[in-house]
Design a protein around this motif. Structure first.
Motif, mmCIF file in Angstrom:
data_model
loop_
_atom_site.group_PDB
_atom_site.id
_atom_site.type_symbol
_atom_site.label_atom_id
_atom_site.label_comp_id
_atom_site.label_asym_id
_atom_site.label_seq_id
_atom_site.Cartn_x
_atom_site.Cartn_y
_atom_site.Cartn_z
ATOM 1 N N LYS A 13 0.831 -1.195 0.000
ATOM 2 C CA LYS A 13 0.000 0.000 0.000
ATOM 3 C C LYS A 13 0.870 1.252 0.000
ATOM 4 N N ILE A 14 0.353 2.290 -0.642
ATOM 5 C CA ILE A 14 1.079 3.555 -0.599
ATOM 6 C C ILE A 14 0.620 4.315 0.638
ATOM 7 N N LEU A 15 1.577 4.883 1.363
ATOM 8 C CA LEU A 15 1.235 5.659 2.550
ATOM 9 C C LEU A 15 1.258 7.133 2.196
ATOM 10 N N VAL A 16 0.142 7.812 2.462
ATOM 11 C CA VAL A 16 0.141 9.266 2.279
ATOM 12 C C VAL A 16 0.280 9.889 3.649
ATOM 13 N N ARG A 17 1.362 10.602 3.826
ATOM 14 C CA ARG A 17 1.594 11.214 5.141
ATOM 15 C C ARG A 17 0.965 12.605 5.139
ATOM 16 N N ALA A 18 -0.327 12.653 5.421
ATOM 17 C CA ALA A 18 -1.039 13.936 5.363
ATOM 18 C C ALA A 18 -0.579 14.848 6.480
ATOM 19 N N VAL A 19 -0.455 14.283 7.680
ATOM 20 C CA VAL A 19 0.070 15.040 8.808
ATOM 21 C C VAL A 19 1.185 14.188 9.372
ATOM 22 N N ASP A 20 2.373 14.745 9.425
ATOM 23 C CA ASP A 20 3.507 13.927 9.785
ATOM 24 C C ASP A 20 4.271 14.568 10.936
#
Lengths: 338, 335
Positions: free
Chosen positions: B26-33
């Motif tokens: 899965k691709i991880l989208v780091r919206a808030v990191d």
């Protein structure tokens, strides 16, 4: 004498909604000189977009009607052209950039397919020539990897890139007049700065005139040579840009400038114009701005002010009456000063 | 004046997963990191950044309208991130939200009476008879009147709807309001009315705002401290005046320079950033800003910068300011 590329005289447009008719454009006058950038400013619903659509001949045929007035493009009245004649003009001599870069490109065609449409319509070009032209234009608007982008779909591009594609679409046939309807409203500030820079650049390079429609006074300050301020379907003020920012004459323009947060002290109560824009159906006799104007007096409520002219600075306000001479536009009611 | 911490956000993360098919990763989208900040009682704290930088997600994660992936949100000593659902729900009495789009955030099938009554009913505040009185007085505070009670949202203009949205948030008398771009959908003349209303309410009820916006002139006008976000991370935090007078991070400098001029005669030296914001699904290595940064160095490509403190409360995450033997020269030039 500057050559006027576009002249709009006393334009009135009517819309049918159900059984009623409303007239959101009531006597609009302005012109665009060759090679200049004209800004049209106003809040939502003031009729700035409808005006620009009428110049493009894009008003809905069934529900709208140009009641009176004329639109002269290169001294030819285009307000009553039929669809076929308009097609020759649109995208060729006049082109338009729309507000929403996300929705104004067709998602099922590649960039190349969409961009070849105006060329097919207006120019006789072979396929390879078309492709070459498109790539040159894409490079001109600063898109990297133009050779690949031409075969990509709109969803593969970001908002700023899509707006660049829209600009290149408008540029393809080297139009004489480009209408940009809120070209940067949907974009972020850093991208907005890029796009405005690009528009300035291509305007000088291609020797075009630009009609920039916006609600943002700072975009106007940045881009325009002359400004037209619209309110509730009328032009209330017209001036050269420095003149307008130094000495706004109409109370509406003054109010707009004062209500910008950057013109107020930090944390203080912002200046604001009371009330709200009247609906087209609510407009009565008198000045359209009278119900919100801090300086309104009896005459404002009774009579519609004509356009008063002071040099190149035109404003439609009774306050300007004694000091200024009056200009008579065709169709404008002339006043008798007692 | 001793300021009290109302909310502190520690290492807050929100990742979204995009499935790529059954056997693919899965691709991880780091919206808030890994976001850290504190909000003091009574202040207006701003989150600023371009679209997609995670500022709205941060706001929503604090209220748990979106579940955080990791991290702590401490509000008045309680960690909201691990609170069970019903307790969280009753916590929302004290923290409310004003949404961006006044056209979409009011239920078109409900009258204003129903819209404003609902929060009181849900949180069981006041007597039933008192509630109507409360609703009417709230309407008057936001500049509407009793006469509007039985109207539907479509009968109002954008500015009026935003007033209703604000009334709905303030009627519970919360301590903390998250305002997610409350004025960006409004016209200039209406925008100033709504900003005035928010400032008035803050004085009257002693509210604390988390103000999320991309409009720097509004932020400069009404906030006390600002956090600048870029790609899910905070790159700079400072007091508002400090940030506008003395931006440290190259991104903040570019952002401030991109603000259009106020007057046509004003000359402005622009830092025009190249390219677009990268996708948060595939952020650049090291400092996420390095591909667009005019001052990028070798180290920026590989190492994520840690926050550096300048004066009290002004921090920036940038290698330019890290006191390192090699970099000290650059820091002197650009600071």
């Amino acid at each position: 004498m500057l050559e006027k590329i576009l002249q709009v005289n006393d334009l009135r447009i009517q819309f049918k909604s159900g059984k009623e008719t409303v007239q959101p454009i009531r006597g609009v006058n302005f012109h665009v000189n060759r090679g200049e950038t004209l800004g049209i400013v106003g809040e939502s619903g003031c009729g700035k977009s409808v005006t620009s659509l009428s110049v493009m001949g894009l008003l809905p045929v069934k529900s709208s009607k140009i009641v009176s007035g004329e639109i002269l493009f290169n001294n030819r009245d285009i307000s009553r052209l039929n669809e076929k004649e308009f097609r020759k003009l649109r995208g060729n001599e006049i082109s338009m950039i729309f507000q929403e870069p996300m929705t104004s490109l067709n998602p099922v065609f590649t960039i190349g397919e969409q961009l070849s449409e105006p060329l097919r319509q207006h120019k006789k070009m072979s396929k390879s020539e078309t492709r070459k032209t498109i790539i040159t234009v894409l490079k001109q608007v600063g898109l990297p990897r133009a050779e690949q982008i031409i075969d990509e779909y709109p969803h593969q591009l970001s908002g700023g890139m899509r707006q660049r594609v829209m600009i290149s679409l408008a540029l393809l046939c080297q139009p004489k007049l480009m209408i940009a309807d809120e070209p940067t409203t949907a974009l972020d500030v850093t991208i907005q700065a890029q796009i405005l820079e690009l528009l300035k650049d291509i305007k000088t390079k291609n020797d075009m005139s630009l009609m920039l429609i916006t609600h943002d006074l700072s975009v106007v300050a940045e881009m325009c040579d002359r400004v037209v301020v619209m309110y509730a379907g009328e032009v209330v003020e017209e001036a050269e840009v420095n003149e307008l920012f130094d000495r706004p004459l109409h109370p509406y323009t003054q109010g707009l400038m004062k209500s910008l947060p950057s013109n107020n002290e930090r944390k203080s109560t912002l200046f604001s114009i009371q009330g709200q824009v009247p609906k087209p159906s609510e407009i009565k006799e008198g000045c359209v701005f009278a119900n919100r104007c801090p300086f309104a007096f009896e005459k404002c409520l009774a009579e519609t002010p004509p356009a008063f002219k002071k040099g190149e600075h035109i404003s439609k306000c009774w306050l300007q009456e004694p000091a200024l001479e009056e200009v008579k536009h065709s169709g404008e009611p002339s006043i008798v000063i007692s | 004046m001793e300021s009290q911490v109302l909310l502190s956000v520690k290492n807050l993360k929100k990742y979204y997963e995009i499935p790529q098919g059954m056997f693919k990763e899965k691709i991880l989208v780091r919206a808030v990191d890994d976001v850290n900040f504190t909000v003091m009682k009574g202040e207006t704290f701003a989150l600023v950044g371009e679209s997609g930088c995670g500022k709205s997600t941060t706001g929503r994660t604090i209220l748990r309208l979106v579940e955080p992936t990791a991290g702590e949100v401490i509000f008045k000593g309680t960690n909201l991130a691990t609170l069970p659902y019903d307790q969280m729900r009753s916590m929302r009495k004290q923290m409310q939200m004003v949404f961006q789009d006044p056209y979409a955030s009011l239920n078109p099938k409900k009258t204003i009476r129903q819209i404003l009554m609902e929060p009181l009913r849900v949180h069981d505040k006041f007597d039933k008879k008192e509630r109507l009185q409360k609703v009417i007085s709230m309407l008057q505070i936001v500049g509407l009147s009793e006469y509007h009670l039985d109207r539907y949202p479509h009968e109002f203009s954008g500015g009026q709807r935003q007033r209703i949205g604000i009334a709905r948030a303030v009627i519970l008398q919360p301590d903390f309001i998250i305002a997610d771009e409350p004025v960006s959908a409004l016209d200039v003349s209406v925008q100033s009315q709504v900003i005035n209303l928010m400032l008035e309410l803050q004085k009257e009820f002693g509210l604390t705002y988390l103000f999320i916006s991309h409009d720097l002139s509004v932020i400069q006008h009404m906030t006390d401290r600002v956090a600048v976000m870029y790609l899910g991370k905070i790159v700079e935090i400072a007091e508002t005046e400090d940030l506008f007078n003395n931006p440290k991070h190259p991104y903040t400098q570019a952002l401030l320079s991109a603000v259009p001029v106020k007057h046509p005669k004003e000359e402005k030296s622009r830092i025009i950033l190249k390219g677009d914001v990268p996708s948060p699904a595939n952020p650049p290595s090291g400092c996420t800003f390095h591909p667009r940064c005019p001052f990028a160095m070798e180290i920026c490509k590989s190492v994520m910068p840690e926050p550096t403190e300048f004066e009290k409360g002004h921090t920036a995450n940038c290698h330019l300011y890290i006191k390192n033997e090699e970099e000290i020269k650059h820091a002197v030039i650009y600071s």
